[in-house]
Scaffold this active site. Structure first.
Site, short mmCIF file in Angstrom:
data_model
loop_
_atom_site.label_atom_id
_atom_site.label_comp_id
_atom_site.label_asym_id
_atom_site.label_seq_id
_atom_site.Cartn_x
_atom_site.Cartn_y
_atom_site.Cartn_z
N GLY A 1 44.24 35.70 39.13
CA GLY A 1 44.92 36.81 39.76
C GLY A 1 46.32 37.01 39.18
CB SER A 2 49.39 38.40 40.70
OG SER A 2 48.77 39.60 41.11
CB SER A 3 49.15 32.89 39.11
OG SER A 3 47.79 32.71 38.75
CG PHE A 4 46.56 35.76 33.47
CD1 PHE A 4 46.33 34.60 32.76
CD2 PHE A 4 46.34 36.98 32.81
CE1 PHE A 4 45.92 34.63 31.43
CE2 PHE A 4 45.93 37.03 31.50
CZ PHE A 4 45.72 35.84 30.80
CE LYS A 5 49.73 41.33 38.63
NZ LYS A 5 50.11 41.84 39.96
#
Length: 682
Positions: free
Chosen positions: A417-421
């Site tokens: 999820g957004s931890s990959f941004k």
């Protein structure tokens, strides 16, 4: 004429006598008698083949009269196979004529369970007068010099002490401990033996047949202590009191392998178990015996060779009175090595305690050195149960638990999820495909590139302005990063992710599942998949240690630091991926992640502290069949780190929790992580 006839007759008789003599020789010598040294070489060559019957056939009649074939075969087989004789060789030094044959001096050598055996010896080879062939004059000294028929060969083992597993501060994670051993003294049992055994079986979770089998062992005497089961030291006092009411029951302390952290570190440390027949076959020649233990998982399995050490073995000749007469060969025992890990027991326990009720995994590391400080998977099991003997009922309970306590989550890959941004941001900035100052424009809470996407839309939770990189990270904007991924391009993104270790084995002591950007080793082959990949969805799956390791680049000028687990007094960082991101990219991402934690608008503000500078990124990954699926679940992520390399306890904590939907999403993980850091940081 008459005289000629007589001479002819005599000649014929002479020919018949000669032919008869030759025939007698042929009957008496059906094969070549050979030489004594050849006979001796053939005899010893039979040992490794196990051809003891053939060896007996090489003995002379006097030797056969002194020992039967059955006794000869049994004695030689027990001795040579008991010492595990291999590579048996002899070298003849000389042979001298003696009464009735030849005396051969030779040097014998063989490999054994106690190392190499060498000795000088003599053998008497007698000539059979009837068949005119050599046979061995045998007695027990042909096995080992000075050995008599009443002597025995003993193989004794000195068990090596298994090494301990220690944390970075020297605290024991696995090592020697004690536990109560419940047993019976047969001579002290009551007359109502059957009822007592039935009651004991019920209390210990054993069958009556198992107890009776132990009591009927050949070594058991009326005064013997017959161990039945080792209890967990935490088992109730009430159980102990009930056991001691049964006549003949005795409870002694016994040494066992123990795991002080239990379930808090079970997936990391693993456990040992007694070797099985399959283990002995698989590890033949590695020093294991039926009484050995072997590491079955975790660090116990990973460092099995170093931890187990080498048993001492001694081969002795013993008299019939049990006195050691001679040591044939011996090897000293070598205790196993202690393995010291970079793990911090206190932090390991803090992480477990916060997430113990969740299906989760967490990684903590020093982002400047690469030292891994904690590896936690919840729920877990108590590895001490495997040491003390786990009932079939308990094993089934663990295997059938829907929360999968035996499943090691920190070794798996998950949708980030957004931890990959921050990774997408780093790639875009490094490749020049993202302008950090560009305003992508407000699209509301739902967006699609064009009508070719059909009903598919990328959604986000917040509106803000300007829509630039820093704000997109602060507000965790899916739409911004979908657009950013399209600007980066599929080929560029896949190439960059390969450089970042996707599809590769992580350079770490424990094997982790490989991260991916497409299923089954495929490619990012559609615009929608590419857009979703930008914000950590699509087919992106990543191992939590891998993600934490990539975050180290943010603090190290774009260099990814290699994680490691083996402790060093002088820790040094090793770059795994040099300039994974540009120094400027790392700096910009770091500044944005500081604001994620330290501004009220940031999704990680719940971890904000006034006393210590923290930065981080949240993530909520949707796990559902399609965009319209309302029954799916969510994974919550939070990666948070201290910024100062000179801090007393620099740490990067990456945590993932399953099923956070309707529990606060990633905010649930933020609160838990904040509590961990509160307990850990000074």
């Amino acid at each position: 004429m008459k005289r000629k006839k007589i001479i002819g007759t005599m000649a014929a008789i002479l020919i018949l006598l000669i032919v008869g003599a030759v025939a007698v020789v042929l009957v008496r010598r059906p094969f070549d008698a050979g030489k004594p040294d050849e006979l001796l070489a053939d005899y010893f060559a039979c040992i490794e083949k196990g051809a003891y019957d053939k060896m007996y056939g090489m003995l002379d009649e006097e030797s056969k009269a002194n020992i039967s074939k059955k006794d000869f075969v049994t004695r030689n087989q027990k001795i040579y196979e008991g010492i595990e004789a291999k590579n048996v060789k002899i070298s003849v030094k000389d042979a001298k004529k003696a009464d009735g044959g030849e005396k051969v001096s030779y040097l014998a050598s063989m490999d054994s369970v106690a190392g190499k055996i060498e000795f000088e010896n003599q053998a008497m080879c007698t000539r059979d007068s009837y068949f005119d062939e050599f046979k061995l004059s045998w007695d027990d000294s042909l096995i080992f010099p000075d050995m008599k028929d009443t002597d025995k060969v003993s193989v004794s083992t000195s068990q090596a002490v298994r090494g301990q597993i220690l944390d970075r501060n020297g605290n024991m994670l696995a090592g020697p401990g004690t536990a109560p051993s419940v047993g019976l003294v047969p001579g002290k049992m009551s007359e109502n033996k059957e009822a007592d055994i039935a009651q004991l079986a019920g209390l210990l979770g054993m069958t009556e047949e198992e107890i009776n089998s132990q009591l009927s062992a050949a070594w058991v005497t009326p005064d013997s202590f017959v161990p039945l089961k080792t209890l967990n030291s935490q088992q109730s006092q009430e159980l102990t009191e009930q056991l001691l009411t049964i006549a003949g029951v005795l409870i002694n302390d016994t040494e066992v392998r123990t795991y002080p952290l239990g379930e808090k570190a079970a997936h990391l440390i693993g456990y040992v178990q007694s070797v099985t027949a399959e283990d002995l076959e698989e590890h033949k020649g590695e020093g294991y015996t039926s009484s050995s233990v072997i590491g079955k998982s975790g660090i116990e399995g990973l460092y099995e060779k170093e931890l187990k050490g080498e048993n001492g073995v001694k081969i002795s000749i013993m008299t019939e009175d049990g006195v050691e007469k001679n040591v044939v060969a011996s090897v000293d025992k070598q205790d196993g090595e202690n393995i010291r890990l970079t793990i911090d027991s206190d932090l390991q326990g803090l992480v477990y305690d916060q997430f113990r009720e969740d299906k989760s995994c967490s990684v903590a590391m020093n982002p400047f050195t690469g030292e891994v400080l904690a590896l936690v998977s919840t729920p877990a099991y108590d590895d001490n149960e495997f040491i003390l003997g786990m009932s079939g009922e308990r094993w089934d309970q663990l295997n059938n638990d829907e929360n999968k306590p035996l499943y090691n989550r920190f070794r798996q890959v998950w949708c980030p999820g957004s931890s990959f941004k921050p990774i997408t941001a780093g790639i875009g900035l490094t490749t020049g495909t993202i302008n950090p100052e560009e305003d992508y424009g407000s699209e509301g809470l739902s967006w699609q590139k064009d009508e070719s996407w059909g009903d598919y839309h990328v959604t986000t939770l917040h509106e803000y302005s300007p829509v630039n990189l820093e704000n997109a990270l602060i507000y965790s904007d899916n739409i911004y990063f979908a657009k950013a991924a399209l600007n980066i391009g599929a080929d560029n993104l896949m190439k960059s992710l390969k450089l970042l270790g996707f599809g590769q084995e992580l350079p770490f002591e424990i094997k982790m599942s490989q991260s991916q950007y497409a299923n089954d080793g495929g490619t990012i082959d559609s615009e929608i998949q590419l857009a979703d990949s930008g914000y950590g969805q699509g087919q992106i799956l990543i191992n939590p240690l891998h993600l934490a390791t990539l975050y180290t680049s943010i603090l190290n000028d774009g260099n990814v630091i290699r994680p490691y687990l083996t402790y060093s007094e002088t820790p040094k960082s090793e770059v795994w991926i040099s300039q994974a991101f540009s120094s400027d990219a790392a700096s910009r991402v770091k500044t944005a992640l500081e604001k994620v934690v330290n501004t009220p608008e940031g999704t990680g503000y719940g971890a904000h502290r006034e006393d210590i500078a923290l930065a981080g990124k949240t993530g909520t990954a949707e796990i559902k069949a399609d965009q319209n699926d309302t029954t799916g679940t969510e994974l919550g992520w939070f990666g948070v780190f201290t910024e100062d390399a000179a801090a007393q306890k620099p740490v990067l904590l990456m945590s993932m929790v399953e099923d956070v939907k309707d529990r606060g999403g990633s905010g649930y993980v933020v609160d838990k992580s904040a509590a961990i850091l509160q307990g850990y940081l000074p």
